[in-house]
Write an enzyme that holds these catalytic residues in place. Structure first.
Site, PDB file in Angstrom:
ATOM      1  N   SER A 127      74.043  61.096  52.731  1.00 16.15           N
ATOM      2  CA  SER A 127      72.604  61.369  52.686  1.00 16.15           C
ATOM      3  C   SER A 127      72.426  62.835  52.324  1.00 16.15           C
ATOM      4  CB  SER A 127      71.960  61.014  54.034  1.00 16.15           C
ATOM      5  OG  SER A 127      70.548  61.129  53.975  1.00 16.15           O
TER       6      SER A 127
ATOM      7  N   HIS B  34      71.394  57.920  50.118  1.00 16.74           N
ATOM      8  CA  HIS B  34      69.957  57.820  50.379  1.00 16.74           C
ATOM      9  C   HIS B  34      69.229  58.558  49.262  1.00 16.74           C
ATOM     10  CE1 HIS B  34      70.887  57.389  54.957  1.00 16.74           C
ATOM     11  NE2 HIS B  34      71.122  56.272  54.286  1.00 16.74           N
TER      12      HIS B  34
ATOM     13  N   ASP C  75      73.010  56.656  59.901  1.00 15.74           N
ATOM     14  CA  ASP C  75      73.237  55.454  59.109  1.00 15.74           C
ATOM     15  C   ASP C  75      74.728  55.367  58.767  1.00 15.74           C
ATOM     16  OD1 ASP C  75      72.723  53.141  57.648  1.00 15.74           O
ATOM     17  OD2 ASP C  75      72.193  54.239  55.820  1.00 15.74           O
TER      18      ASP C  75
END
Length: 338
Positions: free
Chosen positions: A25, A52, A143
């Site tokens: 991310s 992401h 995540d």
């Protein structure tokens, strides 16, 4: 580096560790580029990357095509897995794998993202087993942590970027906490070198994947999202889904507490708290706007109504005072967060 012997000759019909899932991310792209710069695979392997990204971030594909030592594609739904190729999850779709194909699903967001890392890693656990390795790079929140547990449970491995080498260390730290002892914790470049030889290693035994992992993968693809399916995963929680306002079920996954609603939105506890903060801030700004608009409307009315002018002006002043209080609350929350 590896838990398995890399020097032993592979037996007839043996499978290699040739399914590599990579998630990142904030700060994940520079780490991925460093990793790829050191990646010189000793045998073909399929790489699957979830970063992401915003829906409009189409330039990511071009960057990776320019910098990757192997071919890069944004696969279409149903595309065959290409050995020796990096498969990049496209914007606004979860990328998961099957036996030989890549699938794209517009299922509900997980951990506030689509594409998310956890659905990919769960699919790697189910269809890759011991062939699968999950790599977690720099990123905010957590995540991928639950997906790492699924991969390890299936006999695969997990590699994590050193939090001290990460722009955003939260995601690597969460992955380390989730699995206890990753196969490797290292600088992104070292990870690339390690993967170069790892993909030629023989895979160990694959372990059965839990029905919970299988069910959650189906939910991510909108195949089995319902209130009864969430009953199979956990217990009702005293919270509502911040995205659809449905009830949430709490899922205890080792050291990770997670939540799902019956439409399939999924959050770790950290991701849920973050989303609640976002919506609370949005609500406060909506309230501030409404109070200021109401004050302006009341002052306009006072100019056209001599009889009720004092009442309108009094109410406008009250709206101004309330707006000042809300503004101060927003500023104090911003100061605490910085």
């Amino acid at each position: 580096m590896s838990r398995r012997r890399s020097g032993a000759a592979m037996g007839e019909g043996a499978q290699r560790r040739d399914r590599i899932g990579i998630g990142g991310s904030a700060g994940g792209l520079p780490a991925l580029l460093d990793m790829l710069a050191a990646y010189e695979p000793q045998a073909p392997a399929a790489l699957f990357v979830v970063l992401h990204r915003a829906r409009e971030a189409g330039h990511l594909l071009d960057i990776l095509k320019q910098r990757s030592p192997i071919d890069v594609v944004e696969p279409a739904d149903g595309a065959r897995i290409a050995p020796g190729c990096l498969h990049l999850a496209p914007p606004d779709a979860h990328m998961v794998i099957g036996e030989d194909h890549v699938h794209l699903r517009r299922g509900p967001k997980e951990n506030n993202f689509r594409p998310a890392i956890d659905p990919l890693f769960r699919s790697l656990a189910i269809f890759g087993g011991a062939r699968a390795t999950g790599v977690i790079l720099s990123g905010y929140l957590d995540d991928g942590a639950a997906g790492c547990r699924a991969i390890v449970g299936a006999g695969g491995g997990v590699i994590v970027q050193d939090p001290n080498d990460s722009t955003s260390p939260s995601m690597p730290r969460a992955a380390i906490s989730a699995v206890g002892e990753p196969e490797l914790i290292a600088h992104a470049g070292v990870i690339g070198t390690a993967l170069s030889s790892l993909v030629a290693e023989e895979a160990g035994p694959t372990h059965p994947v839990s029905e919970q992992v299988k069910l959650e993968l189906m939910i991510a693809g909108l195949e089995k999202a319902s209130m009864s399916s969430e009953d199979e995963l956990g217990q009702l929680a005293p919270y509502n889904c911040p995205d659809c306002n449905g009830v949430l079920w709490r899922i205890e996954d080792g050291p990770i507490s997670r939540f799902r609603c019956h439409t399939g939105h999924a959050y770790t506890q950290n991701a849920l708290a973050h989303r609640q903060d976002e919506l609370l801030e949005q609500s406060m700004y909506d309230t501030l706007r409404s109070l200021r608009e109401k004050s302006r409307m009341l002052r306009d009315l006072s100019e056209k109504d001599d009889i009720n002018r004092a009442t309108f002006l009094k109410r406008a002043a009250e709206c101004d005072a309330d707006a000042a209080n809300v503004e101060q609350l927003i500023l104090s929350r911003t100061a605490r967060a910085s």
